[in-house]
Design a protein around this motif. Structure first.
Motif, mmCIF file in Angstrom:
data_model
loop_
_atom_site.group_PDB
_atom_site.id
_atom_site.type_symbol
_atom_site.label_atom_id
_atom_site.label_comp_id
_atom_site.label_asym_id
_atom_site.label_seq_id
_atom_site.Cartn_x
_atom_site.Cartn_y
_atom_site.Cartn_z
ATOM 1 N N LEU A 123 1.478 -63.801 -30.506
ATOM 2 C CA LEU A 123 2.681 -63.460 -29.755
ATOM 3 C C LEU A 123 2.330 -62.753 -28.443
ATOM 4 C CD1 LEU A 123 4.952 -62.092 -32.637
ATOM 5 C CD2 LEU A 123 4.698 -64.459 -31.818
ATOM 6 N N LYS A 124 3.026 -63.144 -27.391
ATOM 7 C CA LYS A 124 2.876 -62.516 -26.078
ATOM 8 C C LYS A 124 4.274 -62.151 -25.565
ATOM 9 C CE LYS A 124 -1.597 -63.209 -25.779
ATOM 10 N NZ LYS A 124 -2.559 -62.084 -25.821
ATOM 11 N N ILE A 125 4.584 -60.842 -25.517
ATOM 12 C CA ILE A 125 5.908 -60.417 -25.046
ATOM 13 C C ILE A 125 5.976 -60.593 -23.534
ATOM 14 C CG2 ILE A 125 7.493 -58.467 -24.822
ATOM 15 C CD1 ILE A 125 6.317 -57.376 -27.429
ATOM 16 N N VAL A 126 7.023 -61.288 -23.094
ATOM 17 C CA VAL A 126 7.206 -61.583 -21.673
ATOM 18 C C VAL A 126 8.516 -60.940 -21.203
ATOM 19 C CG1 VAL A 126 7.452 -63.381 -19.927
ATOM 20 C CG2 VAL A 126 5.929 -63.743 -21.889
ATOM 21 N N LEU A 127 8.416 -60.085 -20.210
ATOM 22 C CA LEU A 127 9.612 -59.445 -19.646
ATOM 23 C C LEU A 127 10.265 -60.351 -18.615
ATOM 24 C CD1 LEU A 127 8.239 -55.804 -19.185
ATOM 25 C CD2 LEU A 127 9.624 -56.728 -21.068
ATOM 26 N N PRO A 128 11.528 -60.084 -18.251
ATOM 27 C CA PRO A 128 12.210 -60.920 -17.252
ATOM 28 C C PRO A 128 11.452 -60.918 -15.918
ATOM 29 C CG PRO A 128 13.777 -59.481 -18.374
ATOM 30 C CD PRO A 128 12.425 -59.042 -18.799
ATOM 31 N N ASP A 129 11.573 -62.009 -15.201
ATOM 32 C CA ASP A 129 10.909 -62.110 -13.898
ATOM 33 C C ASP A 129 11.458 -61.073 -12.920
ATOM 34 O OD1 ASP A 129 9.311 -64.181 -14.779
ATOM 35 O OD2 ASP A 129 10.677 -65.746 -14.069
ATOM 36 N N GLN A 130 12.763 -60.873 -12.969
ATOM 37 C CA GLN A 130 13.413 -59.908 -12.077
ATOM 38 C C GLN A 130 13.663 -58.586 -12.808
ATOM 39 O OE1 GLN A 130 13.854 -60.490 -8.860
ATOM 40 N NE2 GLN A 130 13.011 -62.570 -9.139
ATOM 41 N N PRO A 131 13.420 -57.453 -12.151
ATOM 42 C CA PRO A 131 13.679 -56.152 -12.784
ATOM 43 C C PRO A 131 15.114 -56.045 -13.280
ATOM 44 C CG PRO A 131 12.479 -55.862 -10.723
ATOM 45 C CD PRO A 131 12.891 -57.296 -10.777
ATOM 46 N N ASP A 132 15.278 -55.451 -14.452
ATOM 47 C CA ASP A 132 16.608 -55.266 -15.052
ATOM 48 C C ASP A 132 16.884 -53.761 -15.107
ATOM 49 O OD1 ASP A 132 18.724 -54.869 -16.937
ATOM 50 O OD2 ASP A 132 18.356 -56.886 -17.724
ATOM 51 N N GLU A 133 17.843 -53.281 -14.307
ATOM 52 C CA GLU A 133 18.121 -51.850 -14.221
ATOM 53 C C GLU A 133 18.627 -51.277 -15.541
ATOM 54 O OE1 GLU A 133 17.401 -49.622 -12.046
ATOM 55 O OE2 GLU A 133 16.394 -51.144 -10.832
ATOM 56 N N GLN A 134 19.445 -52.051 -16.233
ATOM 57 C CA GLN A 134 19.953 -51.568 -17.516
ATOM 58 C C GLN A 134 18.812 -51.401 -18.520
ATOM 59 O OE1 GLN A 134 22.997 -54.485 -18.490
ATOM 60 N NE2 GLN A 134 24.593 -52.966 -18.061
ATOM 61 N N LEU A 135 17.893 -52.364 -18.531
ATOM 62 C CA LEU A 135 16.744 -52.272 -19.431
ATOM 63 C C LEU A 135 15.865 -51.083 -19.057
ATOM 64 C CD1 LEU A 135 14.940 -53.376 -21.684
ATOM 65 C CD2 LEU A 135 13.901 -54.926 -19.999
#
Length: 306
Positions: free
Chosen positions: A273-285
């Motif tokens: 498994l490789k956790i991948v974050l969104p390409d664009q920053p997410d302020e709520q996250l």
């Protein structure tokens, strides 16, 4: 010609019978008239080594020659012309007949016997020899090697051969196509075509023995909450249950979804498994993580401290 059969066969006087036999085999395969048509020198040398082996290949004759009781021709009187043995055009006295009949070369499984199989009492020109093998290489897609396929290999001289790539074929493996090599000599069987397999790399599968490995990207939500995720395998996609709170780097196994083995079994697929974050920053996250980190101190590298 030399009157010393040891010199003619290129062996020492204390050579074993096996060494003498091996020396004659090697020379005979190289000098036989049917393999050197029109080469008078090769023909003459073949006659000489045949006569030498007729003496040294027989332990009793060899012992008598070593004691000086017989000469190169086997005669106990002054040497007669060696070529008396080659005066006849057919039968046991023909130009390439060996009185020993190569009887000491063993049964049909013997390498030399299979190379120079004769008709009993026949001429040397009647021997049968298997044709030479032909060597080729071909590239195969990763999945075709794993799952098996049927393809064609184009030969340099024009014709194409149908090739069955068996499931589980490996890089560097050699396939043998019986009877697809060079034609035989004197009605002998054709040689074989030997095809070296070169497997192309896959863009996300790698192979270790009969197992397949791949890195699977997952979202942060999937890693934290778990759930079903779709995973590609060589035989097609399958659903994998992702446990909640799965860290990046965690390895899960799909049993029996790897490389097929003989007998119907198969290796496994190992999914990292490789956790991948969104390409664009997410302020709520980002805000959530800051608040969560303040209340939950964690050091995942604590066991790496020196």
């Amino acid at each position: 010609m030399s009157q010393d059969p040891y010199e003619l066969l290129g062996v020492k006087r204390d050579a074993t019978q096996k060494e003498i036999q091996g020396a004659f085999r090697k020379l005979a395969k190289k000098l036989h008239p049917d393999l050197n048509p029109g080469d008078k020198k090769a023909e003459a040398t073949f006659k000489e080594i045949s006569a030498a082996y007729e003496i040294l290949g027989d332990e009793e004759k060899r012992a008598r020659f070593d004691r000086g009781e017989i000469d190169m021709t086997g005669a106990e009187q002054p040497p007669r012309s060696y070529y008396r043995d080659y005066a006849s055009a057919s039968g046991p006295g023909d130009a390439y007949h060996n009185g020993a009949g190569f009887a000491d070369f063993g049964d049909a499984d013997d390498l030399f016997a299979s190379f120079f199989s004769r008709r009993a009492g026949g001429r040397a020109g009647q021997f049968r020899a298997q044709g030479q093998d032909r060597h080729f290489s071909m590239e195969v897609d990763f999945l075709d090697a794993v799952n098996g396929t049927k393809t064609q290999v184009k030969l340099p001289d024009g014709p194409a051969l149908d090739v069955q790539i068996p499931p589980g074929s490996r890089d560097g493996q050699t396939l043998r196509l019986k009877g697809k090599g060079e034609p035989g000599i004197g009605g002998g069987p054709a040689g074989d075509a030997l095809i070296d397999i070169r497997v192309r790399a896959h863009r996300f599968f790698t192979r270790t023995g009969d197992d397949i490995r791949l890195d699977l990207p997952v979202t942060l939500t999937e890693a934290v909450l778990g759930g079903k995720v779709r995973v590609p395998t060589p035989s097609g996609p399958v659903n994998l249950t992702l446990p909640p709170n799965s860290s990046s780097g965690k390895v899960l196994r799909l049993k029996g979804k790897g490389v097929p083995r003989r007998g119907g079994e198969a290796g496994d697929v190992y999914v990292t498994l490789k956790i991948v974050l969104p390409d664009q920053p997410d302020e709520q996250l980002a805000a959530f993580v800051r608040n969560w980190a303040a209340a939950n101190a964690q050091n995942p590298r604590s066991n790496m401290e020196i």
